[in-house]
Write a protein that holds these residues in place. Structure first.
Motif, PDB file in Angstrom:
ATOM      1  N   SER A   1      39.157 -24.016  15.385  1.00 36.35           N
ATOM      2  CA  SER A   1      40.102 -25.056  15.806  1.00 36.35           C
ATOM      3  C   SER A   1      39.366 -26.341  16.154  1.00 36.35           C
ATOM      4  CB  SER A   1      40.931 -24.572  16.999  1.00 36.35           C
ATOM      5  OG  SER A   1      40.157 -24.521  18.177  1.00 36.35           O
ATOM      6  N   ALA A   2      38.150 -26.203  16.704  1.00 37.72           N
ATOM      7  CA  ALA A   2      37.347 -27.387  17.020  1.00 37.72           C
ATOM      8  C   ALA A   2      36.919 -28.096  15.738  1.00 37.72           C
ATOM      9  CB  ALA A   2      36.120 -26.985  17.833  1.00 37.72           C
ATOM     10  N   LYS A   3      36.537 -27.315  14.740  1.00 36.26           N
ATOM     11  CA  LYS A   3      36.096 -27.890  13.468  1.00 36.26           C
ATOM     12  C   LYS A   3      37.239 -28.608  12.762  1.00 36.26           C
ATOM     13  CE  LYS A   3      33.753 -26.667   9.151  1.00 36.26           C
ATOM     14  NZ  LYS A   3      33.161 -25.557   8.358  1.00 36.26           N
ATOM     15  N   ALA A   4      38.449 -28.016  12.898  1.00 39.98           N
ATOM     16  CA  ALA A   4      39.610 -28.620  12.240  1.00 39.98           C
ATOM     17  C   ALA A   4      40.207 -29.755  13.043  1.00 39.98           C
ATOM     18  CB  ALA A   4      40.679 -27.550  12.004  1.00 39.98           C
ATOM     19  N   GLY A   5      39.745 -29.885  14.303  1.00 41.82           N
ATOM     20  CA  GLY A   5      40.279 -30.931  15.160  1.00 41.82           C
ATOM     21  C   GLY A   5      41.672 -30.618  15.668  1.00 41.82           C
ATOM     22  N   ALA A   6      42.022 -29.326  15.672  1.00 40.27           N
ATOM     23  CA  ALA A   6      43.354 -28.920  16.119  1.00 40.27           C
ATOM     24  C   ALA A   6      43.367 -28.775  17.624  1.00 40.27           C
ATOM     25  CB  ALA A   6      43.747 -27.597  15.464  1.00 40.27           C
ATOM     26  N   ILE A   7      43.567 -29.877  18.315  1.00 39.35           N
ATOM     27  CA  ILE A   7      43.561 -29.893  19.770  1.00 39.35           C
ATOM     28  C   ILE A   7      44.994 -29.839  20.281  1.00 39.35           C
ATOM     29  CG2 ILE A   7      42.831 -31.138  21.823  1.00 39.35           C
ATOM     30  CD1 ILE A   7      40.543 -30.129  20.094  1.00 39.35           C
ATOM     31  N   GLU A   8      45.299 -28.802  21.066  1.00 37.53           N
ATOM     32  CA  GLU A   8      46.630 -28.713  21.649  1.00 37.53           C
ATOM     33  C   GLU A   8      46.713 -29.598  22.884  1.00 37.53           C
ATOM     34  OE1 GLU A   8      47.411 -24.704  22.587  1.00 37.53           O
ATOM     35  OE2 GLU A   8      47.603 -24.044  20.511  1.00 37.53           O
ATOM     36  N   THR A   9      47.841 -30.214  23.078  1.00 41.25           N
ATOM     37  CA  THR A   9      48.104 -30.984  24.285  1.00 41.25           C
ATOM     38  C   THR A   9      49.418 -30.522  24.876  1.00 41.25           C
ATOM     39  OG1 THR A   9      49.346 -32.706  23.157  1.00 41.25           O
ATOM     40  CG2 THR A   9      46.948 -32.981  23.255  1.00 41.25           C
ATOM     41  N   LYS A  10      49.724 -30.984  26.089  1.00 43.13           N
ATOM     42  CA  LYS A  10      50.975 -30.610  26.728  1.00 43.13           C
ATOM     43  C   LYS A  10      52.171 -31.081  25.896  1.00 43.13           C
ATOM     44  CE  LYS A  10      49.602 -32.496  30.591  1.00 43.13           C
ATOM     45  NZ  LYS A  10      49.578 -33.010  31.981  1.00 43.13           N
ATOM     46  N   GLU A  11      52.000 -32.185  25.169  1.00 43.26           N
ATOM     47  CA  GLU A  11      53.106 -32.728  24.409  1.00 43.26           C
ATOM     48  C   GLU A  11      53.304 -32.013  23.080  1.00 43.26           C
ATOM     49  OE1 GLU A  11      50.652 -34.527  25.771  1.00 43.26           O
ATOM     50  OE2 GLU A  11      51.780 -35.357  27.457  1.00 43.26           O
TER      51      GLU A  11
ATOM     52  N   ARG B   1      56.154 -21.165  21.197  1.00 42.60           N
ATOM     53  CA  ARG B   1      55.593 -19.905  20.743  1.00 42.60           C
ATOM     54  C   ARG B   1      54.077 -19.840  21.002  1.00 42.60           C
ATOM     55  NH1 ARG B   1      56.724 -22.420  15.672  1.00 42.60           N
ATOM     56  NH2 ARG B   1      54.836 -23.041  14.566  1.00 42.60           N
ATOM     57  N   SER B   2      53.435 -20.981  21.136  1.00 40.66           N
ATOM     58  CA  SER B   2      52.009 -20.985  21.451  1.00 40.66           C
ATOM     59  C   SER B   2      51.759 -20.412  22.835  1.00 40.66           C
ATOM     60  CB  SER B   2      51.445 -22.406  21.373  1.00 40.66           C
ATOM     61  OG  SER B   2      51.474 -22.893  20.047  1.00 40.66           O
ATOM     62  N   LEU B   3      52.717 -20.588  23.765  1.00 40.37           N
ATOM     63  CA  LEU B   3      52.562 -20.034  25.099  1.00 40.37           C
ATOM     64  C   LEU B   3      52.534 -18.510  25.035  1.00 40.37           C
ATOM     65  CD1 LEU B   3      52.330 -20.474  28.113  1.00 40.37           C
ATOM     66  CD2 LEU B   3      54.825 -20.661  28.230  1.00 40.37           C
ATOM     67  N   SER B   4      53.373 -17.930  24.195  1.00 40.05           N
ATOM     68  CA  SER B   4      53.350 -16.474  24.013  1.00 40.05           C
ATOM     69  C   SER B   4      52.012 -16.019  23.439  1.00 40.05           C
ATOM     70  CB  SER B   4      54.492 -16.042  23.078  1.00 40.05           C
ATOM     71  OG  SER B   4      55.743 -16.376  23.617  1.00 40.05           O
ATOM     72  N   ALA B   5      51.476 -16.800  22.526  1.00 41.07           N
ATOM     73  CA  ALA B   5      50.180 -16.462  21.946  1.00 41.07           C
ATOM     74  C   ALA B   5      49.080 -16.538  22.994  1.00 41.07           C
ATOM     75  CB  ALA B   5      49.861 -17.397  20.777  1.00 41.07           C
ATOM     76  N   LEU B   6      49.155 -17.544  23.877  1.00 40.40           N
ATOM     77  CA  LEU B   6      48.163 -17.666  24.937  1.00 40.40           C
ATOM     78  C   LEU B   6      48.249 -16.491  25.905  1.00 40.40           C
ATOM     79  CD1 LEU B   6      48.361 -21.482  25.828  1.00 40.40           C
ATOM     80  CD2 LEU B   6      46.906 -20.334  24.151  1.00 40.40           C
ATOM     81  N   MET B   7      49.463 -16.070  26.226  1.00 40.89           N
ATOM     82  CA  MET B   7      49.639 -14.914  27.097  1.00 40.89           C
ATOM     83  C   MET B   7      49.061 -13.654  26.461  1.00 40.89           C
ATOM     84  SD  MET B   7      53.521 -15.656  28.490  1.00 40.89           S
ATOM     85  CE  MET B   7      53.608 -14.100  29.397  1.00 40.89           C
ATOM     86  N   ALA B   8      49.274 -13.521  25.146  1.00 38.80           N
ATOM     87  CA  ALA B   8      48.728 -12.366  24.439  1.00 38.80           C
ATOM     88  C   ALA B   8      47.205 -12.392  24.452  1.00 38.80           C
ATOM     89  CB  ALA B   8      49.246 -12.339  22.999  1.00 38.80           C
ATOM     90  N   GLN B   9      46.621 -13.580  24.276  1.00 39.93           N
ATOM     91  CA  GLN B   9      45.164 -13.691  24.327  1.00 39.93           C
ATOM     92  C   GLN B   9      44.637 -13.295  25.698  1.00 39.93           C
ATOM     93  OE1 GLN B   9      44.181 -17.687  23.088  1.00 39.93           O
ATOM     94  NE2 GLN B   9      44.191 -17.157  20.924  1.00 39.93           N
ATOM     95  N   GLU B  10      45.307 -13.736  26.752  1.00 42.01           N
ATOM     96  CA  GLU B  10      44.905 -13.354  28.107  1.00 42.01           C
ATOM     97  C   GLU B  10      44.981 -11.836  28.281  1.00 42.01           C
ATOM     98  OE1 GLU B  10      43.807 -14.718  30.884  1.00 42.01           O
ATOM     99  OE2 GLU B  10      44.323 -16.837  30.956  1.00 42.01           O
ATOM    100  N   PHE B  11      46.067 -11.232  27.793  1.00 41.29           N
ATOM    101  CA  PHE B  11      46.251  -9.786  27.941  1.00 41.29           C
ATOM    102  C   PHE B  11      45.149  -9.009  27.236  1.00 41.29           C
ATOM    103  CE2 PHE B  11      47.766  -5.718  26.347  1.00 41.29           C
ATOM    104  CZ  PHE B  11      48.248  -5.115  27.506  1.00 41.29           C
ATOM    105  N   TRP B  12      44.931  -9.316  25.959  1.00 40.95           N
ATOM    106  CA  TRP B  12      43.963  -8.539  25.176  1.00 40.95           C
ATOM    107  C   TRP B  12      42.533  -8.807  25.627  1.00 40.95           C
ATOM    108  CZ3 TRP B  12      45.809  -4.519  23.143  1.00 40.95           C
ATOM    109  CH2 TRP B  12      47.086  -4.494  22.602  1.00 40.95           C
ATOM    110  N   THR B  13      42.262  -9.998  26.122  1.00 35.00           N
ATOM    111  CA  THR B  13      40.935 -10.286  26.654  1.00 35.00           C
ATOM    112  C   THR B  13      40.665  -9.427  27.891  1.00 35.00           C
ATOM    113  OG1 THR B  13      40.961 -12.554  25.821  1.00 35.00           O
ATOM    114  CG2 THR B  13      39.427 -12.076  27.610  1.00 35.00           C
ATOM    115  N   ALA B  14      41.667  -9.278  28.754  1.00 32.96           N
ATOM    116  CA  ALA B  14      41.503  -8.478  29.961  1.00 32.96           C
ATOM    117  C   ALA B  14      41.471  -6.990  29.662  1.00 32.96           C
ATOM    118  CB  ALA B  14      42.628  -8.789  30.952  1.00 32.96           C
ATOM    119  N   ILE B  15      42.411  -6.523  28.849  1.00 30.71           N
ATOM    120  CA  ILE B  15      42.541  -5.088  28.600  1.00 30.71           C
ATOM    121  C   ILE B  15      41.374  -4.548  27.779  1.00 30.71           C
ATOM    122  CG2 ILE B  15      43.778  -4.985  26.394  1.00 30.71           C
ATOM    123  CD1 ILE B  15      44.886  -3.159  29.584  1.00 30.71           C
ATOM    124  N   GLY B  16      40.722  -5.432  27.011  1.00 28.90           N
ATOM    125  CA  GLY B  16      39.612  -4.997  26.170  1.00 28.90           C
ATOM    126  C   GLY B  16      38.273  -5.005  26.876  1.00 28.90           C
TER     127      GLY B  16
END
Length: 208
Positions: free
Chosen positions: A93-103, A108-123
């Motif tokens: 994402s850094a290479k592609a310049g895909a920077i997320e902002t609040k705007e 659906r990205s929030l759900s993806a972020l929650m999933a990343q938090e879950f799998w990072t912790a559970i793993g």
């Protein structure tokens, strides 16, 4: 659990909550990209994972994982592979310049972020080892369920404070550096650190 025991448990527990690891790195990154609110809500995924681990520890399955070399190794390698994959994803994402902002961050990205938090912790098997090795030191055997519940709720509450702490730091860093180049470099550092966490986890040994 007596007040004297709780007053010993709480600060020691908070030190664990504040320890800089993969999940707190996510809070820092999300805070910089998307703001404190999104970073805090995303951490619900982490809290669900930790609550599940605490429950498993309370009913004894955490001790099984801690004692089983095979179970520990399987969870360790799956968790390490996920962290490395997540790190490379952040780097892309850094290479592609895909920077997320609040705007621009979609719902659906929030759900993806929650999933990343879950799998990072559970793993991360080290997390359940913390509950297996740390909680029993403060456990009141005459009130097993109640004391475990108090410790679990306290841990999760302090985890929320730690999430907000790292998210605010990330948000402040983002406010000081809003240029695309700086955010891209932050993503590169964040992705590299996530990969490093994954590699470190892969070399973690189960305590004897």
């Amino acid at each position: 659990m007596s007040w004297n025991t709780f007053l010993l448990f709480a600060p020691a527990c908070f030190a664990i909550n504040l320890a800089f690891g993969p999940n707190n790195l996510l809070s820092l990154t999300y805070g910089m990209r998307s703001g404190v609110r999104i970073a805090t809500v995303a951490a619900l995924g982490r809290l669900v994972a930790f609550a599940l681990m605490i429950l498993l520890t309370a009913i004894g399955l955490g001790a099984v994982l801690a004692a089983s070399e095979l179970a520990f190794t399987v969870v360790k390698w799956v968790g390490a592979a996920y962290l490395v994959w997540l790190g490379f994803k952040i780097l892309r994402s850094a290479k592609a310049g895909a920077i997320e902002t609040k705007e621009t961050s979609p719902q659906r990205s929030l759900s993806a972020l929650m999933a990343q938090e879950f799998w990072t912790a559970i793993g991360n098997p080290k997390a359940i080892l913390v509950f297996t090795a740390f909680f029993p030191q403060f456990l009141d055997l005459n009130a097993y369920g109640a004391s475990f519940a108090v410790m679990g709720v306290t841990f999760l509450g302090l985890e929320v404070i730690a999430v907000i702490f790292y998210a605010v730091i990330g948000w402040r860093l983002g406010a000081l550096a809003r240029t695309g180049a700086v955010l891209t470099w932050f993503n590169r550092i964040s992705g590299s650190m996530m990969i490093a966490f994954g590699i470190a986890l892969a070399f973690t040994r189960r305590p004897a």
